[in-house]
Design a protein around this motif. Sequence first.
Motif, PDB file in Angstrom:
ATOM      1  N   UNK A 385      45.701  44.613  47.089  1.00  0.00           N
ATOM      2  CA  UNK A 385      45.398  43.733  45.968  1.00  0.00           C
ATOM      3  C   UNK A 385      44.513  42.570  46.403  1.00  0.00           C
ATOM      4  N   UNK A 386      44.872  41.929  47.513  1.00  0.00           N
ATOM      5  CA  UNK A 386      44.061  40.831  48.033  1.00  0.00           C
ATOM      6  C   UNK A 386      42.699  41.313  48.510  1.00  0.00           C
ATOM      7  N   UNK A 387      42.669  42.472  49.145  1.00  0.00           N
ATOM      8  CA  UNK A 387      41.390  43.011  49.620  1.00  0.00           C
ATOM      9  C   UNK A 387      40.464  43.318  48.439  1.00  0.00           C
ATOM     10  N   UNK A 391      37.664  40.537  48.620  1.00  0.00           N
ATOM     11  CA  UNK A 391      36.613  41.124  49.457  1.00  0.00           C
ATOM     12  C   UNK A 391      35.741  42.091  48.657  1.00  0.00           C
ATOM     13  N   UNK A 392      36.355  43.137  48.098  1.00  0.00           N
ATOM     14  CA  UNK A 392      35.561  44.201  47.490  1.00  0.00           C
ATOM     15  C   UNK A 392      34.895  43.780  46.181  1.00  0.00           C
ATOM     16  N   UNK A 393      35.644  43.099  45.290  1.00  0.00           N
ATOM     17  CA  UNK A 393      35.039  42.693  44.019  1.00  0.00           C
ATOM     18  C   UNK A 393      33.875  41.709  44.207  1.00  0.00           C
ATOM     19  N   UNK A 394      34.040  40.655  45.031  1.00  0.00           N
ATOM     20  CA  UNK A 394      32.880  39.786  45.276  1.00  0.00           C
ATOM     21  C   UNK A 394      31.711  40.528  45.904  1.00  0.00           C
ATOM     22  N   UNK A 395      32.015  41.474  46.812  1.00  0.00           N
ATOM     23  CA  UNK A 395      30.955  42.238  47.465  1.00  0.00           C
ATOM     24  C   UNK A 395      30.217  43.115  46.458  1.00  0.00           C
ATOM     25  N   UNK A 396      30.965  43.793  45.587  1.00  0.00           N
ATOM     26  CA  UNK A 396      30.346  44.627  44.548  1.00  0.00           C
ATOM     27  C   UNK A 396      29.512  43.770  43.603  1.00  0.00           C
ATOM     28  N   UNK A 397      30.007  42.569  43.294  1.00  0.00           N
ATOM     29  CA  UNK A 397      29.268  41.654  42.414  1.00  0.00           C
ATOM     30  C   UNK A 397      27.948  41.241  43.038  1.00  0.00           C
ATOM     31  N   UNK A 398      27.970  40.947  44.343  1.00  0.00           N
ATOM     32  CA  UNK A 398      26.736  40.566  45.037  1.00  0.00           C
ATOM     33  C   UNK A 398      25.743  41.723  45.018  1.00  0.00           C
TER      34      UNK A 398
END
Length: 443
Positions: A385-387, A391-398
Motif C-alpha cells: 500500500x505504501x509502495x 513510489x509507484x503512483x508518483x512515478x507513473x504520474x511523472x
Amino acid sequence: MKKTEVSFRTLSLWQVIIIGVAYMTPMTVFDTFGIVSGVTEGRVPLAYLLALFAMLLTAISYARFSRVSDKPGSAYSYTAETCGPQAGFFVGWCALLDYILLPLINALLAGIYLEAVIPAVPYWAWVVLFTVLVTLINCFRINLLANLSLIFVFAPIVLMLLFVYLVIQGVGHDQGYNHVLTMAPLFNGNTEILPLIAGASILCFSFLGFDAVTTLSHETKDPKKTIPRAVIYTTLIGGVIFFTASWFIQLYFPSNVRFKDPDAALPEIVMYVGGALFQAVFLCAQIMNTFASGLATHASASRLMHIMGRDGIFHKGTLGQVHSKLGTPLYAVLGIGVICLLAIVLDLATVVSMISFGALIAFTAVNFSVFMKFYVHEKQRQGWNNKLKNLFLPLISVVAILCLWFNLEKSALLFGLAWLTVGIVIFIYKKLKKQNIVIGNAY
C-alpha cells in the motif's frame, strides 16, 4: 493577527469547487474541439478520457499534500517544504508564469467576444472594462467571487444541457434515435495511439482548476479536509463536463469536414445544431463563462503572488500583505490587474503558446514532492500500500507528464526557458544582496 486570519476562513467545499470549475472554463471544450478532432482523427471524447486519467494521477498528489501541509501556494509551497526553499523558488517562479497568463488570456478573449457582439466599441475599451471589473470584484471578500462564479458557471452549463438535447433531437430526427446510442464518438475504428496522446496533451490544460484551488486554503473552512476533496471533485466534475460535451459534439460532427475554420469552430458548431438565435445566446454564455474564468484565475494568480511575497520572494510590505478590512491581498490583486492590461497589445496565439511550460513544471514538481515527503523523508515504504501510494503512483504520474513534455510546442519551451532565466537572475541578485547584508552586519 491570528484571529484576523482565521476570520477570513469563509469558503465552503462547494464554493471552492465552483471557483475551481470556473477556473477550468467548461465551455472551452467548444473552442478546442475542431483542433483536437483534427489531431485525434475524430476521437475527442477518448482523448479527454486519457487527459482525465493523467490529471487525476497528479490531482491525487496535490490532494495528498494539501491534507498534511499547513501552507497554501500549490506546487511552490509543496516543493519548498520537501526539496528546500531554493527548489521552491524556481518551481513557484515557473508556475507563476502559468498563473498570470490565464487572467491575461481571459481579458483577451473577453475583448474578442465583446467586440464581435458590439463592434462599435473598440477592442481596447472592452479589455480595460473587463479588467477593471474583474479586478474590482477580486478586491473584496472571496465569498463575493464564489457566489458570482456560481452564477456565471451555472448559466453556461444549462446551455450546454440544451445543446445536448438539440443534438439528440437532431441526430434522432435525421438518422434515427438508435444512432444516439452508438459508441462511434468513443471508438470510430481508428486504433492509432500517438494522435490520441497528442490530443490529450492539448486537452490536459483544460483541467488546471484543480491546481488553483490549493491556493485558497487560507480562506477555506477546515482546509486540510476541504482542499483535498475539492481538488479531486474539481478534476472529476470538469472531466465529466468535458467528456459529455465532447461526446455529443463528436456524435453530431464525426469529422471536421463541415467546419470552414476548425481552429475556431464554436460559432459553426452551435449554428449547425441550434440555428442563429441559439448561436447568439450561446456566444453570450461564452462571454459569461470567460468572465467566471477571469474572476477565478485572477483570484488564484493574486493568491500565489501574495504567498510568494509573504515568503520574501517579492516585496513583503506590499504583495505580502492582506488588507485589514477587505481580507484580500489587495496589492497582489491590483498587480495582476495591471498585467491583464497587456491584452491590449498582445495577441491570443502568442499568449496561448506560452502557457504550457509553467503548468508542466508544477505538475512534475508536486508528483516528485509526494515521493520525497512520504517515501524519502518520512520513510513510509513498508507494505504494498505504501509502495503504491508513495513510489509507484508518483512515478507513473511523472511518466504521464513526461509524455506531455514531448508534445510541448517549441515556442512555449523557448519562452518558458527565457522566463526561467529571468528567475535565475532574480535568485542570484537576492542571494548576493543577502550575503552583502550579512557581511555588512558582521562589520
